[in-house]
Design an enzyme around this catalytic site. Sequence first.
Site, mmCIF file in Angstrom:
data_model
loop_
_atom_site.group_PDB
_atom_site.id
_atom_site.type_symbol
_atom_site.label_atom_id
_atom_site.label_comp_id
_atom_site.label_asym_id
_atom_site.label_seq_id
_atom_site.Cartn_x
_atom_site.Cartn_y
_atom_site.Cartn_z
ATOM 1 N N SER A 271 0.803 -0.975 0.084
ATOM 2 C CA SER A 271 0.037 -0.219 0.023
ATOM 3 C C SER A 271 0.805 1.164 0.083
ATOM 4 O O SER A 271 1.688 1.165 0.878
ATOM 5 C CB SER A 271 -0.863 0.154 1.186
ATOM 6 O OG SER A 271 -1.911 1.046 1.064
ATOM 7 N N GLU A 272 0.619 2.069 -0.873
ATOM 8 C CA GLU A 272 1.791 3.282 -1.193
ATOM 9 C C GLU A 272 1.879 4.110 -0.121
ATOM 10 O O GLU A 272 2.609 5.095 0.058
ATOM 11 C CB GLU A 272 1.408 3.856 -2.616
ATOM 12 C CG GLU A 272 0.048 4.761 -2.621
ATOM 13 C CD GLU A 272 -1.082 3.873 -3.224
ATOM 14 O OE1 GLU A 272 -1.037 2.588 -2.989
ATOM 15 O OE2 GLU A 272 -2.080 4.672 -3.621
ATOM 16 N N ASN A 273 1.020 4.127 0.919
ATOM 17 C CA ASN A 273 1.166 5.170 2.044
ATOM 18 C C ASN A 273 2.428 4.711 2.878
ATOM 19 O O ASN A 273 2.625 5.011 4.071
ATOM 20 C CB ASN A 273 -0.244 5.334 2.994
ATOM 21 C CG ASN A 273 -0.747 3.847 3.399
ATOM 22 O OD1 ASN A 273 -0.881 2.981 2.653
ATOM 23 N ND2 ASN A 273 -1.426 4.132 4.583
#
Lengths: 231, 217
Positions: free
Chosen positions: B45-47
């Site tokens: 997840s890019e966060n």
Amino acid sequence: MNKVVANVSDAIRGIEDNMTLMLGGFGLCGIPENCIAEMVKTEVTGLTCISNNAGVDDFGLGLLLQNHQIKKMIASYVGENEEFERQMLSGELEVDLIPQGSLAERCRAGGAGIPTFFTPAGYGTEVGEGKEVREYNGKPHILESALLADFAIVKAWKGDTEGNLIYKGTAQNFNHVMAMAGSITIAEVEELVQPGELDPNFIHTPGIFVQRIFQGENYEKRIEQRTVRER
Amino acid sequence: MLDKIGIAKRIAQELRDGWYVNLGIGIPTLVANYIPDGIEVEFQSENGILGMGPFPYDGEEDADMINAGKQTVTLQPGAAIFDSSTSFAMIRGQHVQLTVLGAMEVSDQGDIANWKIPGKMVKGMGGAMDLVASAENIIVAMMHANRVGESKLLAECSLPITGVKCVKKIVSNLAVLDVTPEGFKLLERAPGVSVDEIKNATAGRLVIEGDVPEMVL
């Protein structure tokens, strides 16, 4: 070196009209709640805010937006905020939307003394318009520049009086790169401890990047999208 | 015709053992629920998560543990958390094997538009531009037509694009298509959908070779 300031009011001292701020967080996760609330009180205005998101209508940066304290917003994603959308579409608010990875890297580059870099993100889109293009490994890349801020305001889980920071969970997000890129970096932490109490092996942001630190209070830690599964 | 879950199930068949996969918001998120038996994949997840797990049980939500859609999530054993620049180093550095994301429009050259409707909806691109510019393998999950029946698979995108010539495969409610130099190549039909229906719903160049099988879910 002791970086501790007495309270949030001392922490944000020197933030003036028309300054550029970086604010850590992703959505409402890991945002500097105390400093935002205090800035709403000071009514400092004309701010350029660099933050991945713009909060929601009644929390996070949304509070500064409602108060018309932000002149320009630099972000990657600004959904979930009606007042933001209204101000942007009416032209009251200047908005620079940039790809999330470029935003992170531009902050990192600013803090790391790298003035520009090439990235494939945004090539051929509005984001790439007017930017130098170079081909590397057969693929076009666009030139992006570093971002710096007068003040970077970050939120950590634990910090020591030297400014060393540890984040919790996904609250790490933009806080680390932004801490690197502030002329003055303010860290608000849930728990402020003495030197030696944090394991040096597990520091996320070394204290050299932090100029002011204080223990925040009354964290609401609002959840934007509460999703659960059945037991 | 497939519903959202059907699209997610069909995309899940594309997963391969050992892949790191980034799932976008919406239908792509559902893909995580249908990983085929016997394979192991890890979700990025890019966060800042590698090894993202399912939603938490009621009462166990943690405000400091969210995905890129800002939903509360959990971690799998062996997960890692990192900052945003490290996350996009994984993405730009092509360490992530598959990206699945939604689209408003896709062109028959593989351009994708999913971040802006001028004058109307401006939410921002989030991580989508970094993802589509870098990922080697991009699958788009989308409805074949919009609410008024207009095709979203076009010769050229009419909306501002997110990335150029990047989409490799599309799984829509009607079909599975590859993006080839000749245009959209029809690979499979959704259950109960005819080739003619797909033709009528596709505005861009469509390549049909021989009998097109119905997908097996």
